[in-house]
Design a protein around this motif. Structure first.
Motif, PDB file in Angstrom:
ATOM      1  N   GLY A 276     -14.052   3.826   3.067  1.00  0.00           N
ATOM      2  CA  GLY A 276     -13.109   4.577   3.002  1.00  0.00           C
ATOM      3  C   GLY A 276     -11.597   4.303   2.328  1.00  0.00           C
ATOM      4  O   GLY A 276     -10.695   4.987   2.135  1.00  0.00           O
ATOM      5  N   GLY A 277     -11.706   3.022   1.999  1.00  0.00           N
ATOM      6  CA  GLY A 277     -10.435   2.306   1.227  1.00  0.00           C
ATOM      7  C   GLY A 277     -10.431   2.876  -0.162  1.00  0.00           C
ATOM      8  O   GLY A 277     -11.309   3.344  -0.539  1.00  0.00           O
ATOM      9  N   GLY A 278      -9.226   2.597  -0.699  1.00  0.00           N
ATOM     10  CA  GLY A 278      -9.306   3.001  -2.298  1.00  0.00           C
ATOM     11  C   GLY A 278      -7.564   2.890  -2.600  1.00  0.00           C
ATOM     12  O   GLY A 278      -6.828   2.484  -1.890  1.00  0.00           O
ATOM     13  N   LEU A 279      -7.440   3.658  -3.701  1.00  0.00           N
ATOM     14  CA  LEU A 279      -6.285   3.558  -4.354  1.00  0.00           C
ATOM     15  C   LEU A 279      -5.380   5.051  -3.981  1.00  0.00           C
ATOM     16  O   LEU A 279      -6.411   6.159  -4.270  1.00  0.00           O
ATOM     17  CB  LEU A 279      -6.201   3.433  -5.748  1.00  0.00           C
ATOM     18  N   VAL A 280      -4.522   5.241  -3.629  1.00  0.00           N
ATOM     19  CA  VAL A 280      -3.469   6.523  -3.219  1.00  0.00           C
ATOM     20  C   VAL A 280      -2.177   6.124  -3.527  1.00  0.00           C
ATOM     21  O   VAL A 280      -1.665   5.015  -3.649  1.00  0.00           O
ATOM     22  CB  VAL A 280      -3.821   6.558  -1.494  1.00  0.00           C
ATOM     23  N   GLN A 281      -1.420   7.284  -3.987  1.00  0.00           N
ATOM     24  CA  GLN A 281      -0.302   7.196  -4.455  1.00  0.00           C
ATOM     25  C   GLN A 281       0.881   7.184  -3.066  1.00  0.00           C
ATOM     26  O   GLN A 281       0.299   7.565  -2.115  1.00  0.00           O
ATOM     27  CB  GLN A 281       0.132   8.413  -5.284  1.00  0.00           C
TER      28      GLN A 281
ATOM     29  N   TRP B 136     -16.046  -8.869  14.092  1.00  0.00           N
ATOM     30  CA  TRP B 136     -15.025  -8.663  12.915  1.00  0.00           C
ATOM     31  C   TRP B 136     -15.793  -7.838  11.766  1.00  0.00           C
ATOM     32  O   TRP B 136     -16.967  -8.248  11.554  1.00  0.00           O
ATOM     33  CB  TRP B 136     -14.421  -9.704  12.220  1.00  0.00           C
ATOM     34  N   GLY B 137     -15.322  -6.799  11.046  1.00  0.00           N
ATOM     35  CA  GLY B 137     -15.894  -6.359   9.947  1.00  0.00           C
ATOM     36  C   GLY B 137     -15.578  -7.211   8.812  1.00  0.00           C
ATOM     37  O   GLY B 137     -14.865  -8.035   8.738  1.00  0.00           O
ATOM     38  N   GLN B 138     -15.890  -6.483   7.697  1.00  0.00           N
ATOM     39  CA  GLN B 138     -15.577  -7.211   6.091  1.00  0.00           C
ATOM     40  C   GLN B 138     -14.536  -6.798   5.585  1.00  0.00           C
ATOM     41  O   GLN B 138     -13.632  -7.557   4.683  1.00  0.00           O
ATOM     42  CB  GLN B 138     -16.934  -7.157   5.471  1.00  0.00           C
ATOM     43  N   GLY B 139     -13.859  -5.754   6.023  1.00  0.00           N
ATOM     44  CA  GLY B 139     -12.581  -5.163   5.577  1.00  0.00           C
ATOM     45  C   GLY B 139     -12.914  -4.080   4.477  1.00  0.00           C
ATOM     46  O   GLY B 139     -13.883  -4.088   3.836  1.00  0.00           O
ATOM     47  N   THR B 140     -11.798  -3.561   4.121  1.00  0.00           N
ATOM     48  CA  THR B 140     -11.636  -2.442   3.265  1.00  0.00           C
ATOM     49  C   THR B 140     -10.387  -2.303   2.432  1.00  0.00           C
ATOM     50  O   THR B 140      -9.274  -2.501   3.259  1.00  0.00           O
ATOM     51  CB  THR B 140     -12.094  -1.001   3.687  1.00  0.00           C
ATOM     52  N   GLN B 141     -10.123  -2.504   1.303  1.00  0.00           N
ATOM     53  CA  GLN B 141      -9.179  -2.445   0.407  1.00  0.00           C
ATOM     54  C   GLN B 141      -8.363  -1.338   0.367  1.00  0.00           C
ATOM     55  O   GLN B 141      -9.017  -0.193  -0.107  1.00  0.00           O
ATOM     56  CB  GLN B 141      -9.325  -2.968  -1.070  1.00  0.00           C
ATOM     57  N   VAL B 142      -7.198  -1.147   0.771  1.00  0.00           N
ATOM     58  CA  VAL B 142      -6.258  -0.013   0.761  1.00  0.00           C
ATOM     59  C   VAL B 142      -5.219  -0.253  -0.351  1.00  0.00           C
ATOM     60  O   VAL B 142      -4.410  -1.362   0.036  1.00  0.00           O
ATOM     61  CB  VAL B 142      -5.587   0.602   1.806  1.00  0.00           C
ATOM     62  N   THR B 143      -4.974   0.369  -1.332  1.00  0.00           N
ATOM     63  CA  THR B 143      -3.871   0.105  -2.429  1.00  0.00           C
ATOM     64  C   THR B 143      -3.047   1.211  -2.412  1.00  0.00           C
ATOM     65  O   THR B 143      -3.416   2.347  -2.862  1.00  0.00           O
ATOM     66  CB  THR B 143      -4.367  -0.217  -3.857  1.00  0.00           C
ATOM     67  N   VAL B 144      -1.653   1.240  -2.372  1.00  0.00           N
ATOM     68  CA  VAL B 144      -0.782   2.227  -2.341  1.00  0.00           C
ATOM     69  C   VAL B 144      -0.036   2.061  -3.817  1.00  0.00           C
ATOM     70  O   VAL B 144       0.828   1.134  -3.631  1.00  0.00           O
ATOM     71  CB  VAL B 144       0.155   2.486  -1.105  1.00  0.00           C
ATOM     72  N   SER B 145      -0.112   2.502  -4.522  1.00  0.00           N
ATOM     73  CA  SER B 145       0.515   2.279  -6.074  1.00  0.00           C
ATOM     74  C   SER B 145       0.588   4.025  -6.685  1.00  0.00           C
ATOM     75  O   SER B 145      -0.341   4.657  -6.507  1.00  0.00           O
ATOM     76  CB  SER B 145      -0.198   1.453  -6.447  1.00  0.00           C
ATOM     77  N   SER B 146       1.680   3.844  -7.406  1.00  0.00           N
ATOM     78  CA  SER B 146       1.623   5.195  -8.449  1.00  0.00           C
ATOM     79  C   SER B 146       1.069   4.610  -9.683  1.00  0.00           C
ATOM     80  O   SER B 146       1.166   5.628 -10.728  1.00  0.00           O
ATOM     81  CB  SER B 146       3.287   5.482  -8.648  1.00  0.00           C
TER      82      SER B 146
END
Length: 117
Positions: free
Chosen positions: A8-13, A107-117
């Protein structure tokens, strides 16, 4: 085989929302305290939130009011709903499962969350 799989991670503003999930298998999910931690680029692990085996939830001060942790026992899944996201929330988000009595943990392997415009 024990598995914790984040997704569910990803790029969000900035100001946006995202929900990350952690699907568990190979162990008795209801017996485990589930915790979310994160690691920002170049920094150490930061505790984010937890939901105990009994259902009580906890949050780091900077996440209170913005993040919500929940679980679906039928689906062996824990969720982290993140609102009003800020660039400083950018990190890899990991889930951890710790047995309420024995302290065995996974532990899980992680999911990247990036908050950027």
């Amino acid at each position: 085989e024990v598995q914790l799989v984040e997704s569910g991670g990803g790029l969000v503003q900035p100001g946006g929302s995202l929900r990350v999930s952690c699907a568990a298998s190979g162990f008795t999910f209801p017996d485990y305290d589930m915790t979310w931690v994160r690691q920002a680029p170049g920094k150490g692990l930061e505790w984010v939130s937890a939901i105990k085996s009994g259902g009580t939830t906890y949050y780091a001060d900077s996440m209170k009011g913005r993040f919500t942790v929940s679980r679906d026992i039928a689906k062996n899944t824990v969720y982290l709903e993140m609102n009003s996201l800020k660039p400083e929330d950018t990190a890899v988000y990991f889930c951890n499962a710790r047995h309420y009595y024995t302290d065995y943990d996974y532990w899980g392997q992680g999911t990247q969350v990036t908050v950027s415009s």
